[in-house]
Design an enzyme around this catalytic site. Sequence first.
Site, PDB file in Angstrom:
ATOM      1  N   LEU C 614       0.823  -1.215   0.000  1.00 46.97           N
ATOM      2  CA  LEU C 614       0.000   0.000   0.000  1.00 46.97           C
ATOM      3  C   LEU C 614       0.860   1.270   0.000  1.00 46.97           C
ATOM      4  CD1 LEU C 614      -2.665  -1.267   2.541  1.00 46.97           C
ATOM      5  CD2 LEU C 614      -2.885  -1.135   0.039  1.00 46.97           C
ATOM      6  N   GLN C 622       8.415  -0.716   8.238  1.00 46.55           N
ATOM      7  CA  GLN C 622       7.855  -1.732   9.137  1.00 46.55           C
ATOM      8  C   GLN C 622       8.661  -3.022   9.076  1.00 46.55           C
ATOM      9  OE1 GLN C 622       4.461  -1.998  11.020  1.00 46.55           O
ATOM     10  NE2 GLN C 622       5.521  -0.086  11.348  1.00 46.55           N
ATOM     11  N   GLU C 690       4.430  -7.343  11.455  1.00 50.93           N
ATOM     12  CA  GLU C 690       5.024  -8.389  12.285  1.00 50.93           C
ATOM     13  C   GLU C 690       5.797  -9.431  11.494  1.00 50.93           C
ATOM     14  OE1 GLU C 690       1.115  -9.012  13.812  1.00 50.93           O
ATOM     15  OE2 GLU C 690       1.785  -8.732  15.874  1.00 50.93           O
TER      16      GLU C 690
END
Lengths: 340, 167, 731
Positions: C614, C622, C690
């Site tokens: 995105l 991240q 994660e």
Amino acid sequence: MRDFTYLRATDADAAAEALGPEASIIAGGTNLLDLMKLQIMTPERLVDITRIDGLSTIEEDGDGLRIGALVSNAALAADSRIRAGYPVLSRAILAGASGQIRNKATTGGNLLQRTRCPYFYDTAMACNKRAPGTGCAAQEGAGRMLAVFGTSEHCLAAHPSDMAVGLRVLGATVEVRAADGALRTLALDEFYTLPGDRPDIETTLAPDEIITAVVLPAPRAGSVQAYRKVRDRASYAFALVSVAAVVEMDGDRIGKVDLAFGGVGPRPWAGDDVAAALAGETPDEALFRRAAGALEPDRAPHPDAAFKLPLLRRTLVAVLREATGLAEASPGTDHAKDAA
Amino acid sequence: MQTTLTVNGEERRLDHDVRTSLLDALRDHLGLTGTKKGCDHGQCGACTILLNGKRINACLTLAAMHEGDEVTTIEGLGTPEAMSPLQSAFVTCDGYQCGFCTAGQIMSATGMLAELKEGMPSHVSPSLSEGSEMTDPEVAERMSGNLCRCSAYPFIREAIAMASEDK
Amino acid sequence: MTRTFRMDEAQPRLLDDTAQGVIGTPMDRPEGPLKVTGKAAYAADNLPEGLAHGALVRATITRGRIAGIDEDSIADLPGVIAVIRDDRFVRNPAQGMADEAPVQPGDRIDYHGQPIALVVGESYEAARDGALRLKVRYDEDAGAEVDPATASETEDGDPTESGDWDKAVAGATVSVDVTYTTPAQVSAAMEPHAAVAEWKADRLVLRGSQQMLRFNRNEIADSLGIDPEDVQILSPYIGGGFGSKLGIGSEAVSAAIAARELGRPVRVVMTRQTVFDAVLRRTETEQRVRFAADGEGRLLAIGHDDRISNLRDEEFAEPVSSASQFLYGADALLFRQTVARVHRTPAGSVRAPGEAVGMIAFESAMDELAEALEMCPVQLRLKNIPEKHPVTGQDFSARALAECLKTGADRFGWPGRTVPGSRREGDWMIGLGVASAARPNMLVKAAARVRLSAEGAVVETDMTDIGTGTYAIFAQIAAEMLGLPTGKVSVRLGDTDLPGASGSGGSFGASSSGSAVFLAARKIRETLAGKLGCSPEDLTLRDGIARGANHEAALSDLLDGELVEEAEIEEGKTAESHFSSGFGAHFAEVAVNAWTGEVRVRRMLGVFGIGRVLNEKTARSQAVGGMVWGVGSALHEDLVHDPRTGHVVTRDLANYHVAAHADIPADMQVEFLEERDDQANPMQSKGVGELGISGSGAAILNAIHNACGVRIRDLPATPDKLVAALEAATE
């Protein structure tokens, strides 16, 4: 933090006058305020000495240097005379804390910083250093960062300073001034006391005494000086062990050697016996291993900290290899020049 | 008690508890909340400011000790409409995530670049006698007093390198 | 109320056809200028008029009851206003998505460090002083069990098993049976937990640091015994969460009670030590991993048993073997869990609960199996990728595991890897390691509202941005769908008065709540198509111009006033038919000092398949953040508990080591493979927050083994353990 009265001293006499058992000097404050916030230290009076003139310079003193007690760790490490003549001191300071803390922390304050033992830091736990007579929770507690040399049944805490290890290996002395103006000069081993049955007493400073300077002897031009610190992360962590070395070569043989170790004792720990065993010998890894193997504590270490002994021995061998030319020097190992 | 400071070029008079840290004075008394409290014990670097031009942890000093001193905070570097080169580079390089350590990183980098320029050595400098070059390991060592749990470290250093090249 | 969209079938890949061209781009965070100038206001930055300061008091016994609180002990401290003690105080933060109050223990104490009272002062200094000096009397219960290894109270979970274990093992040529231990860890977000509570008439306005507002509102309302409608939580900026701010906790509940009682706003900011004491930790684990394989490296049996801990009454159990159950297939599978009940700070979600610790052991054990088989660890993994989910039998949706391993191996120079202990530079031994990455993807119920007017679009939802990039991503989704430059979209987040979103957790936030934004914008597109006179399929929106069926109009001309659409999404049949997960591969190069046992990471590469990306920039951040956490898990992080009291010994950032700048090299590379996960959600995207930590620690450990030939099975791999292992290896 408990309430206190704040006094800004303008000269050493005024500071000395304000001192006493309930008072504390504040300079950099980087450890004192940390401890006061947790009420580990609860002075009723803070004497701010940062505005006292004459304590913030590094001056020539005979063949050596006199470092004012208020010289910041950063300024000391960056001083061109220190970098040239006493590189192990620069390296030791630069291995400690962070850039921000080194800008604020002072020479005198660094010597007086307290242990980082987690039981000293936790007011819910017994600690003879913080609260004399309450016991030592570290003995049966979690003890990875504890000392292995110089401990007692009353205290296992390690001294956290890197700078002091650099000073110890250089044979620096501490100049202290009493309220009546009398000056004393103390070797580091005279300045620091071992815990014994009074771990709350850490130095031989009297309540009315102030550290005014640290004095370095003449530089050891031509010596190889090294500070090697092993820690749990690459930077910004206290030493598991550290090794400071000043090695002079005499042709192919080892000349005068001085060693001091950090992270392992209640004060910067001198390695005089090991150093003596090296003098006059030809550099050799087996020799270094043998000499390092002689490092043995008087008391059995806390099981969690027992690893420090083999780690210290190995680190010492690594340092000696570099300092004597058996291995390529890495950052931290420097050649001392004439400070002038 | 009362203390007068020069903060971001402006004289500010404070009426404060003697125990007030410089950090709490900036945040709670002057409303300069850009400087963050991450640990209050000098262990994270989020509160880094410039005191008389040098980077320090604002949490580890008392406001009372700084009568007449000059303080620069993140608010003194730039505004959203007119960011400093370092601030702008942090946005471009994504040198943050949550943004909480960011003011400390930027103030620390500002002080660190000045130290590097003045010839301050570091723990990892190959030599103490020659000045240090601005390599990534040098910057990483010198910035290690600023933790970033989001772990934007590579991008923070990319931003520092970008901003210092622009200068 | 709008009808909830259920993800029952794959949706058209609309974002591949839209014309604005901003989705997926590495757009800068729109809130970035606020963050870098200190203008983004986090919870503790709010200083309402009349603010009082609260400081939490901790219990200094492990188990028992409060016999009395001696308020007089601090009554004459100047500036102390009150000691607040209330049966509604919570023992610990709510677990993620609890949606109800956490345990409210009254005067019972269940762990050392439990917040038991709040001292409120006119100044922070007064409150902190009072909190440390307050005298509390206890009735202590002796014999509180604090050691997970010896705790007598344990619960065994239902095992997950299939196939004939004994038969599979009996047929094996090579087997591995190893035990790994990982220490407790904490999130250690840079922002300590903070709350500013203020009552406006009977309504609580809470400026907090919370990850999941839709749940948090109900949790605090339930804790206080009030109607959720009487709560507004504002969390526009959150200084990191990583699971630690999933649920409402002591700072918020005590601030709300104190503010009510005192009739003025109260701010409670946990000290860093309190964050360590009283915020949910990640459990320590003991893990036994067993593999049996035939001579060619085909897995015959996979077993992963774990022992973890938590405090009584906490249902959360770290799903340690989560990824072990679907990464590879075998004839026989066996996964078992034991939870030990201990009086320690309770355990909860910390970034990637399950995978973060489970994959360290599992993927290290895979490396051990490869070594035993004398096989390339990449090839071993490729050989055992199962056709269907080995436990549930579901089809996988998009699964890039093989491609990630192959691409990464190429890019990282994996074929140049030498035998263990053979590469040396001075005193440093160099090695390479690999591990798979996997983290299941979820779609969690979420709503969002999109407003379109001539001035641009506004996205409104109570979704949070904890550093994950929500502000950027939602602007991109709305801009892409509505054909606007991203500068024409503003995003409002972190306010419970806005539509309830998924919240930030489990890596599902961007995709779940983003899908609600997508669906609301899709409805607007339908309306616009009608206004233009074309079908939605024929509508093209770009730079404020609508085109379709030979019509063209500026949006400003099509709109008479504001178009407002709200959408809500929840998972549907695709979640049953397909198993959706992010996959990837980690590669690491480390150096181990032959003398001191220090480990330095020299470079890392993560290759990931996360469906549609995105925002390439925030996704990369991240991923790298997760990889760095893997470094921390492998080398640094260790939450130490006192063996007698169970209290946290490493309760500050000097003693609990998270990676610092110097621990992380510049060469941290990330590559996202082009992928669409049609079963995941209407945007074909998956979570990334994660995935980076899932397996990365194992790549480090495997690289350590390749560097120096020793296995560290008790984490973290600190110098003492390396030295002991190196000395044992040469004896």
